[in-house]
Enzyme design. Sequence first.
Site, PDB file in Angstrom:
ATOM      1  N   GLU A   1      -3.512  -0.628   5.279  1.00  0.00           N
ATOM      2  CA  GLU A   1      -4.875  -1.131   5.477  1.00  0.00           C
ATOM      3  C   GLU A   1      -4.903  -2.618   5.103  1.00  0.00           C
ATOM      4  OE1 GLU A   1      -7.574   0.961   6.147  1.00  0.00           O
ATOM      5  OE2 GLU A   1      -6.267   2.710   6.220  1.00  0.00           O
TER       6      GLU A   1
ATOM      7  N   LYS B   1      -2.583  13.260  -3.072  1.00  0.00           N
ATOM      8  CA  LYS B   1      -1.837  14.298  -2.337  1.00  0.00           C
ATOM      9  C   LYS B   1      -1.052  15.178  -3.309  1.00  0.00           C
ATOM     10  CE  LYS B   1      -1.431  11.329   1.743  1.00  0.00           C
ATOM     11  NZ  LYS B   1      -0.625  10.268   2.344  1.00  0.00           N
TER      12      LYS B   1
ATOM     13  N   GLY C   1      -1.165   9.022  11.089  1.00  0.00           N
ATOM     14  CA  GLY C   1      -1.294   8.724  12.517  1.00  0.00           C
ATOM     15  C   GLY C   1      -2.212   9.725  13.185  1.00  0.00           C
TER      16      GLY C   1
END
Length: 423
Positions: free
Chosen positions: A183, A198, A301
């Site tokens: 980003e 995560k 993605g």
Amino acid sequence: MKNPIRIGILGCGNVGSALVYLVAQEPDEFTVEKIAVNRIEASREPHIDISKLTADSSSVVVDQNVEIVVELIGGITVAKDLIELALKNKKPVVTANKELMAKHGTELLRIAKDNGVDLLFEASVCGAIPIVRLLKESLVGEEITRIVGILNGTTNYILTKMTEDRLDFEQALQMAQKLGYAEKDPTADIKGYDAGAKAAILTSSAFITFVDPDSVFIEGIADITLQDIDFAIKNGMVIKLVAVIEKLRNEISSELQISIRVHPMMIKISHPLASVRNSYNAVFIEGEAIGEMMLYGKGAGGLPTASAVLGDILDAKHNMSLNTFNRFAEPRLIPIYDQNKLTSEFYIAVDVADEPGVLAKVAQIFGSNRISISSMEQNGFGQNARLVFFTHSAMEADMKETVNQLSELESVKKVGSVIRVMV
Ligand code: HSE
């Protein structure tokens, strides 16, 4: 003719748009009823039917025609409210929101259970890699002992470029930004927060517990230098940002605890994780019966993540047709292992003035903190001397104290990277 699954989508960014594309390939199976977006007037890819767009996200959730709600807006507050509303309206929800599931997963899963519907979140960890389902279902009978994952594609890309193309950290980060991996504000990736969230979800899924993501020990990769990378290579290793989730016993009470940490690590090139290059993710699992296992794939993605979302949609629909939902196991409390008590071998680089007696002073500090040096090398001379050490297994707390004391030595200009070594 089949009744297609009627989906309502919250958010139409990269993943949302890819999901619409995928479901359009199977018009007999799926139909998109409504898509909530922030800006209706924003330009969209041609496969998005703009007549389905609405700025009123709650209207998607409560729409009678929407059977399954897909949450792809990210963030905590709004997403949480919408998911709760959907679940309380007895609609299964599929989400890719790692931040939300890491922080409020248990609470939301309980609401789902109380309302007799599914809340599925495969896409929240490692995009296309089916790791959540694997841990919750396929390996539910396994005694998992350790999970080591490369859970962040951006940092893996940066470290790969530093290793293979000898770019420095800033150059590699710029390339990652140019390619759309990182980003504009890359903080969450490079500081390890993304991998930490995560790791919290994986821990909760693997060990039927709840881990607050704020309790994960996290170090990022922003301070890794080309010298560190070169030194790793010279010693037959590569540097990776890894999440390590490990079952350990408290040394005194022998109570079961879990250590969860995200940090750079030197890994031998013969280890399967060392071959995970560029923006790929992988999860290496060790268990009592299975031995070792590794999953590898695209962790981010549009299409890879949308594929995981689609799998969850089909699962939720299947459950709906049987009037059931995926098993909810009441989480148990497993304490977090004290990071200070962990042991590891370390690499540590110390910039010093190349003068008589300096090495003795440095070595004395290691020794007085119970750290045994396994090898030492000096690079450079005079004002540009660097001492590089590998240690034998040492306690984190002792290494922290060593670094503090080294930093205070007059002849030490800087303590550089301190990187754990996987054995
Ligand atoms: N930014 C993440 C990565 C993907 O680079 O892996 C989304 O979690």
